[in-house]
Scaffold this active site. Sequence first.
Site, PDB file in Angstrom:
ATOM      1  N   GLU A  15      27.559  13.319 -22.050  1.00  0.00           N
ATOM      2  CA  GLU A  15      27.071  12.009 -21.640  1.00  0.00           C
ATOM      3  C   GLU A  15      28.270  11.070 -21.652  1.00  0.00           C
ATOM      4  OE1 GLU A  15      25.802   8.417 -20.799  1.00  0.00           O
ATOM      5  OE2 GLU A  15      26.875   8.781 -22.649  1.00  0.00           O
ATOM      6  N   CYS A  62      21.970   4.648 -24.379  1.00  0.00           N
ATOM      7  CA  CYS A  62      22.057   6.062 -23.997  1.00  0.00           C
ATOM      8  C   CYS A  62      20.727   6.597 -23.518  1.00  0.00           C
ATOM      9  CB  CYS A  62      22.543   6.907 -25.166  1.00  0.00           C
ATOM     10  SG  CYS A  62      22.709   8.638 -24.685  1.00  0.00           S
ATOM     11  N   ARG A 482      23.390  13.484 -32.577  1.00  0.00           N
ATOM     12  CA  ARG A 482      24.843  13.558 -32.607  1.00  0.00           C
ATOM     13  C   ARG A 482      25.457  13.012 -33.882  1.00  0.00           C
ATOM     14  NH1 ARG A 482      22.620  13.408 -27.980  1.00  0.00           N
ATOM     15  NH2 ARG A 482      23.379  14.689 -26.270  1.00  0.00           N
ATOM     16  N   SER A 505      29.213   8.947 -31.802  1.00  0.00           N
ATOM     17  CA  SER A 505      30.382   9.342 -31.021  1.00  0.00           C
ATOM     18  C   SER A 505      31.571   8.413 -31.253  1.00  0.00           C
ATOM     19  CB  SER A 505      30.031   9.437 -29.530  1.00  0.00           C
ATOM     20  OG  SER A 505      29.166  10.540 -29.332  1.00  0.00           O
ATOM     21  N   CYS A 550      28.685  11.897 -26.641  1.00  0.00           N
ATOM     22  CA  CYS A 550      27.772  10.931 -26.031  1.00  0.00           C
ATOM     23  C   CYS A 550      28.539   9.614 -26.000  1.00  0.00           C
ATOM     24  CB  CYS A 550      26.506  10.818 -26.861  1.00  0.00           C
ATOM     25  SG  CYS A 550      25.234   9.874 -26.044  1.00  0.00           S
TER      26      CYS A 550
END
Lengths: 571, 381
Positions: A15, A62, A482, A505, A550
Amino acid sequence: MAATRVVVDPITRIEGHLRIEAQQENGRITNAWTTATQFRGLEIVMQGRDPRDAWAFAQRICGVCTVVHAVASCRAVEDALGIRIPPNANIIRNLIHGMQFVQDHVIHFYHLHALDWVDITSALKADPAATSRLAASISPWPNNSATWFAEVKDRVSKFVSSGQLGIFTNGYWGHPAYKMPPEANLMAVAHYLEALDWQRDVIRLHTIFGGKNPHPNFLVGGMASAINLESTATINAERLTDIHDMIKRAQRFVEQVYWPDLQAIASFYKEWASIGGGVTNYLACGEFPEGNIDEPDKFYLPRGIILDRDLTKVVPYDSSKVAEYISSSWYDYAQGDEAGLHPYEGETKPNYSGPPAPWTYLQGEKKYSWLKSPRYEGRAMEVGPLARMLVAYASGHEDVKAIIGDALGRLKVGPAALFSTLGRTAARGAETVLLARRMSTWYDALVDRIKSGDTQTFTKDKWEPETWPATAQGYGFLDAPRGALGHWVQIADGKISRYQCVVPSTWNAGPRDPQGQPGPYEAALTDNHPLLDPARPIEILRTIHSFDPCIACGVHVLDAEGKTVTEVKVL
Amino acid sequence: MFYPTSHPWSTDQSLGDHLAERGVSRRDFLEFCGSMCAVLGISSTMLPKVAAQLEAIKRPSIIWLQLQECTGCVESVLRTAEPSIGDLVLDMVSLDYQHTLMAGAGEAVERAKADAMAANKGKYILVVTGSIPLEANGMYLTIGGRTGREILEEAARDAAAIVGVGACAHFGSVQAARPNPTGAVGINKIITDKPVVNIAGCPPIGDVVTATLVHFLTFGRLPEMDSEGRPLFAYGKRIHDQCTRRAHFDAGQYVEVFDDEAARKGWCLYKVGCKGPAVFSPCPIFQWNTRTSWPIGAGHPCIGCTEPYFWDTMTPFYGRLPNVAGFGIESKVDTIGAALALGATAGVAAHAAATGLYQLRHRKQAEAEAAAGSSTPTKEG
């Protein structure tokens, strides 16, 4: 031999927008730089808004992990306003978040990660009958018939011979890093296709509770989906049965396809259990409250920190020890580039100082990313499935000890193998199995509560702004697929005065800090890391994908005005 | 759950031959065409033309750019059922550039894109998700060291059709909401010499994207659109006029606060902020995720995500629509409805004008409120 400069931009099958630069010497990576190449500035947009709307804005950070920012945002606002959501709403959020984990991890494995290990062109040489025998030896999955594998082989064969390779164009097919026999490749390709259909089915749980996916709807104070067994327009027996069956299908696919495939593929790539470890500290903020939100000892997955890979002790997590640095990021701080600021004191002034586009290389630039560098007491931390499984394993979590112990035993490796690219991928699979199973517990708890007459899904008493204090602030945590996520909100006169996120991330993909410590991606890429052919950087993809990047999540901005708040509230 | 499609579609084969080889009977194929007609709102008298066109075409090239965005629109397309994403990618189109799914990376995929655009010059379909940041010389988004704007302009030049998917691609969506820190704009602000289809929504329903592609491939032209570029087959009606809870609105049966007795009976969500009366969307009809439910169906008010600049014009999400209040609502709303109904019968232009006028008024009000330092819609007791 001089170092070769390597650029991979765009990194695909993730992503967001990510660039990796590296130096390669004698088949090894000797240095690496991680760059996020997108910036959106959503926290600035959120200022001045109604805090009850915040979840929708934050959610759009997201669309892959499409529930995590919404739930973290609701928790932050609820913490600020002193709202305790009803137990039913907490269970429904756990079910939604649980299915997010399960669906997202399966998509990651098959559609974002598998092609790093699976050579589609090799599958064309497979014997379907032998493939069926291989599949039957590891799983009772009923679709694993020879006729089914023959169909898939035929489909792929015609696709390849058409000359229109679409998404498979210029893949690194035939690279010597691919180690699996044709039958294992064909099995994985068949399950790649099955997983595409499976993910569309099980995610409908979000649609039932939240009206749609991606971006299901949430509500500060609970959930908007009312429960009434006697109505056609609410959560009733028909809807509950659909949810129950989705959970069963999710469990079945995870246990009979994903987890056996993962272990089978791993067995061909055991050398990757000593590659790509990187930083030695791991952070989990804990998730899935099974009591109240402020009772971390009742979370299904525990909270804590592992330092220096020492699995004999778990250090308590304290959110006040988080700070972000910008010495390698395209931002300015009033106190200069050396400072580290806690999110409640955060400030952001984006200031691009890199070369004008189009550029060729960023290595050598002092600043090179739109990501900041979060640190915990000055240390770089890895977050995500591996961090969660390590913290749980070291905490003596029975379910985690059993499944991790079993997986290590099958691969005939010790716990040290977890600190690696392969360990990260295996930890993701293990937690998927556990969470898919745990969803049944939550589902049963919801049904029991409805049976007992409790159908409440929303806390009304602090909905209206007149009931709110003049100023308030709150922290919403959430351990997302994540990794550890935190939202910090400040409210004044009924509006958001500051909104900040520190997200998974950013922890994992952030650049170097003022001490020169690399972020987890950068450290992993230089930890015993091969790169045979700079023009076909499949090894880089393996390690970067093992983190499940991400990047839209990672790229955010803190307060635009840089106000300082002295009071820091810690859960 | 899984329906294998065993035979990929080769370049030298028509769809008709391809399906025959796959064992799909003529009758099955016509049934599929019939269902596509229904989705697209096309008269069944057009069925032979749809079938003939679908049979004759070959796998067209699609270049999919992901710009300043969250990937939610890509995920939404991954949820489509008919065709499924697997069938779409392997059998129906040649998806020659797409970040989320492509096997290669870096230079390898940039080369794949350049090759596909050269080989299919003037023929490929450009799909775009995400917006373009114009501030800071475009440095808020680069791919391969190039700005999003440069990449978009290059890809648009030789595209046969341009399909903008999602709120970002047309209005910049959330990153363009006040104060729009990166100067994000939709692609229609950059590409002004060609029509750009607006598959509106945050995200849109994935099936609308695939149906639009099928429309283009079948009829060789884009579907009719309203003044915002939204295909009429999906966005031609207001949520309010198709809402499963409409009867409760007409009967004056409203949810007053979430989880009250009215909420547990599935009554109208207007008073808790539903924007359905002002929103054109396929949600109530197409529904979400293989027709499982939709936002109002799951008890949450519509937030208006198919409308222009909805992050500013439709917020606060739980405030009531401006100019539409209490029990006087029916006359007010029906006045608007009559204007739009007139538009629909008088043709596309009139419809577009009515929609545009309504949007313009709505936007102006939001801007006026912004200037006054408040974005709070009228709140009726």
